[in-house]
Design an enzyme around this catalytic site. Structure first.
Site, PDB file in Angstrom:
ATOM      1  N   ARG A 152       0.818  -1.223   0.000  1.00 58.95           N
ATOM      2  CA  ARG A 152       0.000   0.000   0.000  1.00 58.95           C
ATOM      3  C   ARG A 152       0.846   1.266   0.000  1.00 58.95           C
ATOM      4  O   ARG A 152       0.502   2.263   0.639  1.00 58.95           O
ATOM      5  CB  ARG A 152      -0.971   0.048   1.182  1.00 58.95           C
ATOM      6  CG  ARG A 152      -1.957  -1.054   1.255  1.00 58.95           C
ATOM      7  CD  ARG A 152      -2.894  -1.091   0.031  1.00 58.95           C
ATOM      8  NE  ARG A 152      -3.695  -2.288   0.136  1.00 58.95           N
ATOM      9  CZ  ARG A 152      -3.289  -3.467  -0.327  1.00 58.95           C
ATOM     10  NH1 ARG A 152      -2.160  -3.579  -0.977  1.00 58.95           N
ATOM     11  NH2 ARG A 152      -4.038  -4.529  -0.177  1.00 58.95           N
TER      12      ARG A 152
ATOM     13  N   SER B  42     -11.066   0.602   3.470  1.00 58.91           N
ATOM     14  CA  SER B  42     -10.364   0.213   4.705  1.00 58.91           C
ATOM     15  C   SER B  42      -9.672   1.439   5.284  1.00 58.91           C
ATOM     16  O   SER B  42      -8.869   2.070   4.600  1.00 58.91           O
ATOM     17  CB  SER B  42      -9.298  -0.837   4.406  1.00 58.91           C
ATOM     18  OG  SER B  42      -9.911  -1.959   3.833  1.00 58.91           O
TER      19      SER B  42
ATOM     20  N   GLU C 193      -4.796   4.208   6.448  1.00 58.20           N
ATOM     21  CA  GLU C 193      -4.475   3.946   5.039  1.00 58.20           C
ATOM     22  C   GLU C 193      -4.813   5.147   4.128  1.00 58.20           C
ATOM     23  O   GLU C 193      -3.973   5.599   3.363  1.00 58.20           O
ATOM     24  CB  GLU C 193      -5.198   2.683   4.574  1.00 58.20           C
ATOM     25  CG  GLU C 193      -4.726   2.207   3.216  1.00 58.20           C
ATOM     26  CD  GLU C 193      -5.382   0.898   2.815  1.00 58.20           C
ATOM     27  OE1 GLU C 193      -5.064  -0.142   3.425  1.00 58.20           O
ATOM     28  OE2 GLU C 193      -6.205   0.912   1.898  1.00 58.20           O
TER      29      GLU C 193
END
Ligand code: FAD
Length: 364
Positions: A177, A251, A355
């Protein structure tokens, strides 16, 4: 170029003034942008950069804001909303196919077209919201796969050199990520297109139990890319809220990577904790584990958890997704986040990392 009441018009562009950023984040929160413009062609990037430079304004390029939380104070510069379209298959044989897609294309419509070729590589990334240009920034991933596996190169306007550049995969510093576009070179490159490589291949075993269950239930032993795409779409629809209907940015926390010792400690306390060993991922340190952050939150009662004070909640089918029910500000969201992060720290002695990006960051 001339000024109007609502903004400015240049040769190719309309620049709007004082625009609420809540319309440019699927969390639907945040202050105003001083200026905002859509970019429909590459040439407009140069024009927009020149316009902002003349006024000494910072620039942020965005897609649809499905991974952005805007600060309440807003952004005193120019937001460029990337709408550069295009989809081209430029090399194809029995085994390989190369495609180039404009950064403003909807990611899932590119996946759909790629899967329709019968070649493999993007099917696990079906239905991830956002644009093609947003995808490399956090190296999007799902179900044990990520963009980096098919990524060849991207084209971008380099704010440092003032021209278009081509950046190959090896120079993107992709990780879990993350990439250089989110770290060392944040804000430097305005991405205009991506080139991806799909191949003909036998599917590897799937590591995610929802996918395994789907394939078993549908008696699929040798799934094609189309089968995997269908499975992923069905699972995602059942577990995740549609950001066009429910305000969220997916998320909210990355799945933590823990050492083998920490992993043993966690599974002793919670034997059914979902996790994956490092061998499932090319970018995890040997012996480490990726732990499902959503499962951690579920264990401590944060699934379908509604907080009236902040107007925030966690999603009914996936605790990792924070939902804006009636929050008034990003401050409300961050207060809710703190409740969760503090509790996880207290119970598991682990720090969850956010995130989605909180923008603008101080250096922009
Ligand atoms: C319901 C839901 C589910 C999700 N599921 C997943 C998932 O499974 N896996 C996953 O990885 N992500 C997931 N996400 C997050 C999000 O979809 C991805 O990060 C997506 O790639 C963001 O694309 P975007 O166009 O919305 O980018 P934005 O949110 O607009 O921007 C994100 C960042 O990229 C930068 N950026 C965007 N476009 C450009 C460009 N053209 N040039 C330069 N910089 C640019 C922005 O400045 C910002 O820093 C999910 C989000 C939602 C709402």
């Amino acid at each position: 170029m001339h000024a109007s009441r609502s903004g400015y018009t240049t040769n190719n562009m309309n620049i709007l003034e004082n625009v609420p950023l809540s319309g440019y984040s699927t969390m639907r929160l945040g202050g105003n942008a001083a200026y905002l413009s859509e970019i429909n062609q590459k040439i407009e990037v140069t024009e927009a950069v020149a316009w902002a430079k003349e006024r000494n304004l910072p620039i942020i390029m965005i897609g649809v804001g499905s991974n952005i939380v805007w600060k309440d104070e807003g952004f005193p510069g120019l937001i460029l909303v990337n709408k550069i379209m295009g989809f081209e298959v430029f090399s194809e044989d029995e085994e390989n196919i190369y495609i180039t897609a404009g950064a403003g294309e909807n990611w899932d419509s590119v996946v759909e077209r790629a899967v329709a070729t019968g070649k493999s590589g993007l099917e696990y990334l079906s239905l991830i919201p956002g644009t093609v240009g947003g995808a490399p920034v956090q190296n999007i991933g799902a179900y044990g796969h990520e963009l980096a596996e098919t990524f060849v190169s991207l084209e971008a306007y380099d704010m440092q050199t003032g021209g278009l550049v081509n950046i190959p995969a090896i120079e993107c510093e992709f990780g879990y990520r993350t990439s250089r576009f989110k770290t060392t070179d944040r804000g430097r490159f305005l991405i205009t297109s991506l080139t991806l490589h799909l191949i003909k291949q036998i599917q590897e075993p799937v590591y995610y139990h929802w996918l395994e269950d789907y394939l078993k239930t549908h008696q699929i032993t040798h799934p094609s890319p189309t089968d995997i795409r269908r499975a992923v779409i069905e699972i995602r629809r059942s577990r995740l809220p549609d950001p066009t209907l429910v305000a969220n940015v997916g998320s909210f926390f990355a799945n933590p990577i823990v050492s083998s010792d920490k992993y043993q400690e966690l599974v002793e306390q919670h034997p059914r904790l979902a996790s994956w060993p490092s061998r499932c991922f090319w970018d995890l340190p040997d012996g480490s584990y990726k732990v499902a952050a959503g499962a951690l939150l579920e264990y401590i009662g944060f699934k379908d958890f509604h907080d009236e004070t902040t107007g925030m909640a966690t999603w009914q089918n996936q605790a990792l997704v924070l939902v804006n029910e009636h929050a008034n500000s990003t401050a409300d969201l961050l207060a809710f986040k703190k409740i969760i992060v503090d509790k996880v720290k207290q119970i598991f002695d682990m720090t969850l990392e956010q995130e989605p990006e909180l923008l603008p960051i101080a250096s922009l």
